[in-house]
Design an enzyme around this catalytic site. Structure first.
Site, PDB file in Angstrom:
ATOM      1  N   GLN A   1       1.231  -1.963  -0.354  1.00 58.90           N
ATOM      2  CA  GLN A   1       0.007  -0.171  -0.184  1.00 58.90           C
ATOM      3  C   GLN A   1       0.716   1.178  -0.146  1.00 58.90           C
ATOM      4  O   GLN A   1       0.077   2.502  -0.235  1.00 58.90           O
ATOM      5  CB  GLN A   1      -0.789   0.385   1.353  1.00 58.90           C
TER       6      GLN A   1
ATOM      7  N   ASN B   1      -1.176  -9.181   5.178  1.00 55.25           N
ATOM      8  CA  ASN B   1      -1.199  -7.337   5.051  1.00 55.25           C
ATOM      9  C   ASN B   1      -1.332  -7.285   4.019  1.00 55.25           C
ATOM     10  O   ASN B   1      -0.578  -7.904   2.936  1.00 55.25           O
ATOM     11  CB  ASN B   1       0.010  -7.103   6.129  1.00 55.25           C
TER      12      ASN B   1
END
Length: 337
Positions: free
Chosen positions: A140, A304
């Site tokens: 991200q 994650n």
């Protein structure tokens, strides 16, 4: 009257001596390692002062990791740590950049106990990667879009289960286009609000058509590139780890929220992350993709969105059946195709 030339020179020399004094407190044996770590992770700082400040943080984090791993070798911990790309950040900076989840206040939950698919088998161990329900780990970056990656991952799992197609869906589509549903792009959001957007929008684009930029942009969704849709979503019973286990076995990957603010979480490498200081104040959206038991300790397998250099190839095993440690079962939710 302004300062004299001699005064300015003296002040400059004092500043240099202070900087050198600060630098002298570093462990000189780590100089080469510091340079190698910066090169490996592409770290470049705008000034010598910033380099000094980051070096200090890096050495402090390295000491935390080294001490923890020594204790792990003596059987005190069930997991070990390693230095990664977050080594020059404070805990506050890690949370600001990587974990900006905004938990909902008004939600409707599934009945308790959670039925799932009635009569379905609930195995003792499950890894949904083996079923082909999980795409590759993503990064991200310095954008608080964890919620978008978690939501996209849950939608990917349902697409693979229902349609038999494993397709990378677009978190950027959710970042850019779901603001009116309560999300704030790179400044946080929540997974069910992303599902609401996909329902009303009648689709979400593929990652290939709508690639990740890691920053807020204007909405560029195009229906022609729609890769999946969603008809509704459900929240699991609050704090019920049994319901989360049943949902993983019968539904597929589940979006979950966790407390990721503990310093050791960021540097997890392997084993079962068991931290009694973890709280129920969740701040990070991730994807539960399985569960099992390792060396006698139950765990949740969690994907994650901090890249494959985090943890175990981008995954972390988090303690299971430890009174909902880190709040992992507080806000479990999933989309329905």
């Amino acid at each position: 009257m302004g300062p004299s030339h001699e005064g300015l020179m003296l002040a400059s020399l004092l500043l240099v001596s202070l900087c050198l004094g600060a630098a002298a407190t570093f462990d000189g044996r780590l100089d080469d390692h510091w340079q190698l770590w910066k090169k490996e992770h592409g770290k470049m700082y705008q000034s010598e002062e910033e380099d000094i400040r980051r070096r200090e943080l890096w050495e402090n984090n390295l000491m935390l990791i080294t001490k923890h791993n020594l204790e792990h070798s003596m059987g005190i911990h069930t997991y070990d740590l390693n230095m990664n790309f977050m080594g020059d950040l404070t805990s506050e900076e890690i949370m600001q950049h990587f974990a900006t989840l905004r938990p909902p206040t008004d939600i409707q939950r599934a009945p308790s106990p959670f039925a799932g698919e009635s009569g379905a088998d609930i195995p003792d161990t499950l890894d949904l990667r083996e079923k082909g329900y999980v795409t590759q780990v993503k990064m991200q970056g310095a954008c608080g879009s964890c919620w978008a990656f978690s939501a996209a991952g849950a939608l990917e799992g349902q697409l693979a289960k229902v349609r038999g197609k494993l397709v990378d869906l677009s978190p950027q589509n959710l970042v850019d286009c779901s603001t009116k549903y309560g999300n704030h792009g790179c400044n946080g959001g929540f997974m069910h609000q992303a599902f609401k957007y996909v329902i009303d929008n009648q689709g979400i684009d593929s990652e290939a058509a709508y690639p990740y930029a890691g920053r807020d942009q204007d909405c560029r969704y195009r229906a022609v590139y729609r890769a999946a849709n969603c008809s509704s979503y459900r929240f699991l019973p609050q704090g019920d780890e049994g319901a989360l286990k049943a949902a993983l076995a019968t539904v597929g990957p589940i979006s979950v929220a966790i407390d990721a603010r503990r310093p050791r979480f960021a540097f997890y490498r392997s084993g079962v992350y068991d931290d009694s200081s973890c709280t129920q104040k969740v701040n990070h959206g991730v994807l539960a993709v399985g569960y099992g038991t390792l060396n006698g300790q139950d765990y949740w397998l969690v994907k994650n969105s901090w890249g494959s250099r985090f943890g175990d190839q981008g995954y972390i095993r988090m303690a299971r059946n430890k009174n909902d440690q880190c709040g992992i079962a507080l806000y479990g939710c999933y989309p329905i195709m």
